[in-house]
Design a protein around this motif. Structure first.
Motif, PDB file in Angstrom:
ATOM      1  N   ALA A  43       0.846  -1.185   0.000  1.00 47.37           N
ATOM      2  CA  ALA A  43       0.000   0.000   0.000  1.00 47.37           C
ATOM      3  C   ALA A  43       0.885   1.240   0.000  1.00 47.37           C
ATOM      4  O   ALA A  43       1.962   1.237   0.581  1.00 47.37           O
ATOM      5  N   PRO A  44       0.442   2.307  -0.665  1.00 48.26           N
ATOM      6  CA  PRO A  44       1.282   3.495  -0.748  1.00 48.26           C
ATOM      7  C   PRO A  44       1.400   4.228   0.575  1.00 48.26           C
ATOM      8  O   PRO A  44       2.419   4.829   0.881  1.00 48.26           O
ATOM      9  N   ASN A  45       0.338   4.241   1.338  1.00 48.67           N
ATOM     10  CA  ASN A  45       0.437   4.807   2.680  1.00 48.67           C
ATOM     11  C   ASN A  45      -0.319   3.879   3.625  1.00 48.67           C
ATOM     12  O   ASN A  45      -1.138   3.070   3.192  1.00 48.67           O
ATOM     13  N   ASN A  46      -0.057   3.978   4.874  1.00 54.01           N
ATOM     14  CA  ASN A  46      -0.606   2.988   5.782  1.00 54.01           C
ATOM     15  C   ASN A  46      -1.713   3.516   6.673  1.00 54.01           C
ATOM     16  O   ASN A  46      -2.537   2.762   7.162  1.00 54.01           O
ATOM     17  N   VAL A  47      -1.723   4.804   6.877  1.00 58.37           N
ATOM     18  CA  VAL A  47      -2.809   5.419   7.631  1.00 58.37           C
ATOM     19  C   VAL A  47      -3.160   6.724   6.940  1.00 58.37           C
ATOM     20  O   VAL A  47      -2.296   7.564   6.725  1.00 58.37           O
ATOM     21  N   SER A  48      -4.392   6.870   6.576  1.00 61.83           N
ATOM     22  CA  SER A  48      -4.823   8.112   5.946  1.00 61.83           C
ATOM     23  C   SER A  48      -6.222   8.426   6.437  1.00 61.83           C
ATOM     24  O   SER A  48      -7.162   7.692   6.137  1.00 61.83           O
ATOM     25  N   VAL A  49      -6.356   9.485   7.230  1.00 63.07           N
ATOM     26  CA  VAL A  49      -7.671   9.858   7.754  1.00 63.07           C
ATOM     27  C   VAL A  49      -7.907  11.348   7.528  1.00 63.07           C
ATOM     28  O   VAL A  49      -6.967  12.132   7.433  1.00 63.07           O
ATOM     29  N   GLY A  50      -9.160  11.714   7.451  1.00 59.95           N
ATOM     30  CA  GLY A  50      -9.500  13.113   7.236  1.00 59.95           C
ATOM     31  C   GLY A  50     -10.928  13.396   7.642  1.00 59.95           C
ATOM     32  O   GLY A  50     -11.691  12.482   7.990  1.00 59.95           O
ATOM     33  N   LEU A  51     -11.277  14.656   7.622  1.00 59.06           N
ATOM     34  CA  LEU A  51     -12.644  15.065   7.900  1.00 59.06           C
ATOM     35  C   LEU A  51     -13.015  16.121   6.871  1.00 59.06           C
ATOM     36  O   LEU A  51     -12.522  17.251   6.931  1.00 59.06           O
ATOM     37  N   ALA A  52     -13.840  15.727   5.919  1.00 56.96           N
ATOM     38  CA  ALA A  52     -14.129  16.595   4.785  1.00 56.96           C
ATOM     39  C   ALA A  52     -15.376  17.437   5.023  1.00 56.96           C
ATOM     40  O   ALA A  52     -16.421  16.913   5.412  1.00 56.96           O
ATOM     41  N   PHE A  53     -15.233  18.740   4.778  1.00 57.80           N
ATOM     42  CA  PHE A  53     -16.374  19.662   4.787  1.00 57.80           C
ATOM     43  C   PHE A  53     -16.585  20.109   3.346  1.00 57.80           C
ATOM     44  O   PHE A  53     -15.661  20.629   2.719  1.00 57.80           O
ATOM     45  N   GLY A  54     -17.798  19.937   2.833  1.00 60.48           N
ATOM     46  CA  GLY A  54     -17.983  20.219   1.418  1.00 60.48           C
ATOM     47  C   GLY A  54     -19.244  20.968   1.079  1.00 60.48           C
ATOM     48  O   GLY A  54     -20.244  20.917   1.804  1.00 60.48           O
ATOM     49  N   LEU A  55     -19.153  21.696  -0.050  1.00 59.91           N
ATOM     50  CA  LEU A  55     -20.324  22.293  -0.678  1.00 59.91           C
ATOM     51  C   LEU A  55     -20.582  21.506  -1.951  1.00 59.91           C
ATOM     52  O   LEU A  55     -19.635  21.162  -2.670  1.00 59.91           O
ATOM     53  N   ALA A  56     -21.839  21.221  -2.250  1.00 58.46           N
ATOM     54  CA  ALA A  56     -22.147  20.458  -3.460  1.00 58.46           C
ATOM     55  C   ALA A  56     -23.246  21.153  -4.252  1.00 58.46           C
ATOM     56  O   ALA A  56     -24.208  21.673  -3.660  1.00 58.46           O
ATOM     57  N   TYR A  57     -23.072  21.186  -5.551  1.00 57.78           N
ATOM     58  CA  TYR A  57     -24.143  21.674  -6.423  1.00 57.78           C
ATOM     59  C   TYR A  57     -24.611  20.501  -7.279  1.00 57.78           C
ATOM     60  O   TYR A  57     -23.820  19.896  -8.010  1.00 57.78           O
ATOM     61  N   ASP A  58     -25.875  20.168  -7.184  1.00 59.10           N
ATOM     62  CA  ASP A  58     -26.428  19.018  -7.905  1.00 59.10           C
ATOM     63  C   ASP A  58     -27.103  19.497  -9.186  1.00 59.10           C
ATOM     64  O   ASP A  58     -28.164  20.128  -9.144  1.00 59.10           O
ATOM     65  N   PHE A  59     -26.486  19.196 -10.330  1.00 58.20           N
ATOM     66  CA  PHE A  59     -27.087  19.568 -11.608  1.00 58.20           C
ATOM     67  C   PHE A  59     -28.311  18.701 -11.885  1.00 58.20           C
ATOM     68  O   PHE A  59     -28.389  17.564 -11.404  1.00 58.20           O
ATOM     69  N   LYS A  60     -29.230  19.253 -12.677  1.00 56.50           N
ATOM     70  CA  LYS A  60     -30.360  18.440 -13.106  1.00 56.50           C
ATOM     71  C   LYS A  60     -29.865  17.370 -14.080  1.00 56.50           C
ATOM     72  O   LYS A  60     -28.830  17.536 -14.733  1.00 56.50           O
ATOM     73  N   GLU A  61     -30.638  16.280 -14.196  1.00 53.50           N
ATOM     74  CA  GLU A  61     -30.245  15.208 -15.099  1.00 53.50           C
ATOM     75  C   GLU A  61     -30.100  15.746 -16.520  1.00 53.50           C
ATOM     76  O   GLU A  61     -30.920  16.542 -16.968  1.00 53.50           O
ATOM     77  N   SER A  62     -29.030  15.333 -17.198  1.00 52.51           N
ATOM     78  CA  SER A  62     -28.803  15.817 -18.566  1.00 52.51           C
ATOM     79  C   SER A  62     -28.305  14.667 -19.433  1.00 52.51           C
ATOM     80  O   SER A  62     -28.224  13.525 -18.972  1.00 52.51           O
TER      81      SER A  62
END
Lengths: 84, 274
Positions: free
Chosen positions: B97-116
């Protein structure tokens, strides 16, 4: 809100967030057939847009665990609107 | 020295366990146990246990797992979310494995496009404090990353394809045991693809999950490396024989955080899912 109204609303939201039309969506089929797991967080936000009483965070996490079929999602929303 | 190491290890372990515990509640793939082989040196056959929560190495899995927050902003198509991520690899070898411990806490904004015509698309802008460490946590990175990304998903009868691409900028520190912290910054361009095939005529038993990630890293500031540009490629498959049981195959190739050592290894094993 009765069960038919909830059913129509939920299927409408699924159709708006998938390649399937309302007529193609069956209640007894797994939700994964219509919505991939990468889009379940989005689906929860969209359900909230349609059904304001739904608690998005609870729905989001249950979409990954207990809500397996379309009818499970319908029941989840129906129970929110018909809690005693 | 040992006191410092134990303190650091305990803090790191506590954070990891906290993240794992909160994430595992709703995780589709709980863990995998298996056998690995590094292809660079002839010495390394390894036994591995990996715990993947909300994450494909090199790219965030925006859609999977447990969320702390996931809300829509009034009647707009914007939403916001917060979720933990973790990718933990344990076992007799670190080279699979490239790294052995990887943790995070993601805060995100999302824009949901209409189906296209292109499918079901969303735009995300994510900020995340991350910790990436080697197996012993003697060499680790702590940074804040900002990642705008675009993702599109198409689901047909029996198959779904997900594509995601983004740009990430990270700024933070590298910690090496018994040394002062060093500055660290990098940009990266992660591109990921996921394919799911399933046969619901057989219930939920027969499923194939395949994910591939390519990541280009450009390191601006780091005492650990002389080179500045690194590629990393990862392929992971899970073939579900039963509803909760799958065999898996993983292949890693290239250079990845935290050490940016060359990695060319495969592993296979058994996945326990829910």
């Amino acid at each position: 809100m009765n069960l038919n109204q909830v059913t129509d609303g939920v299927i409408e939201v699924i159709a708006m967030n998938s390649r399937f039309t309302k007529d193609e969506i069956e209640q007894n089929k797994p939700l994964d057939k219509y919505i991939s797991s990468d889009m379940k967080a989005r689906l929860a936000r969209e359900v909230k847009g349609k059904f304001q009483k739904v608690k998005t965070i609870k729905l989001t996490n249950e979409l990954f665990v207990t809500i397996k079929k379309v009818k499970d999602l319908i029941q989840h929303v129906y129970q929110v609107y018909n809690e005693v | 020295m040992y006191t410092k190491f134990i303190t650091k290890f305990n803090v790191g372990t506590f954070v990891i366990l906290l993240t794992v515990a909160s994430s595992a509640i709703a995780q589709e793939r709980i863990f995998s146990i298996g056998y690995g082989k590094a292809l660079i040196n002839n010495d390394s056959s390894t036994y591995t246990i990996s715990i993947d929560l909300n994450r494909v190495p090199g790219s965030n899995e925006k859609g999977n797992g447990y969320f702390f927050v996931n809300e829509r902003i009034d009647s707009t198509r914007w939403g916001y979310y917060a979720k933990p991520t973790a990718d933990i690899n344990l076992g007799s070898g670190t080279s699979a494995a490239p790294n052995n411990v990887s943790v995070g806490l993601a805060f995100g904004l999302a824009y949901d496009f209409k189906e296209s015509k292109i499918g079901i698309a969303s735009f995300c802008l994510e900020m995340s404090p991350d910790f990436v460490g080697d197996k012993t946590l003697r060499n680790s990175l702590k940074y804040l990353s900002l990642t705008p990304c675009f993702q599109v998903d198409n689901t047909w009868d029996g198959i779904s394809i997900f594509l995601g691409a983004g740009f990430s900028y990270s700024l933070g520190k590298r910690s090496i045991l018994d040394e002062l912290d060093h500055a660290y910054s990098r940009t990266s361009v992660p591109v990921s693809m996921k394919l799911r095939a399933f046969n619901f005529a057989e219930g939920e038993k027969m499923r194939l999950h395949l994910s591939a990630t390519y990541k280009f890293n450009k390191v601006f500031n780091d005492i650990e490396v002389n080179e500045r540009s690194f590629d990393f490629f990862n392929v992971k498959t899970d073939f579900y024989l039963l509803k909760n049981l799958a065999v898996n195959f993983t292949y890693n190739c290239g250079f990845e955080e935290p050490l940016f050592k060359e990695n060319n290894a495969f592993s296979f094993g058994v996945t326990l899912a829910r």
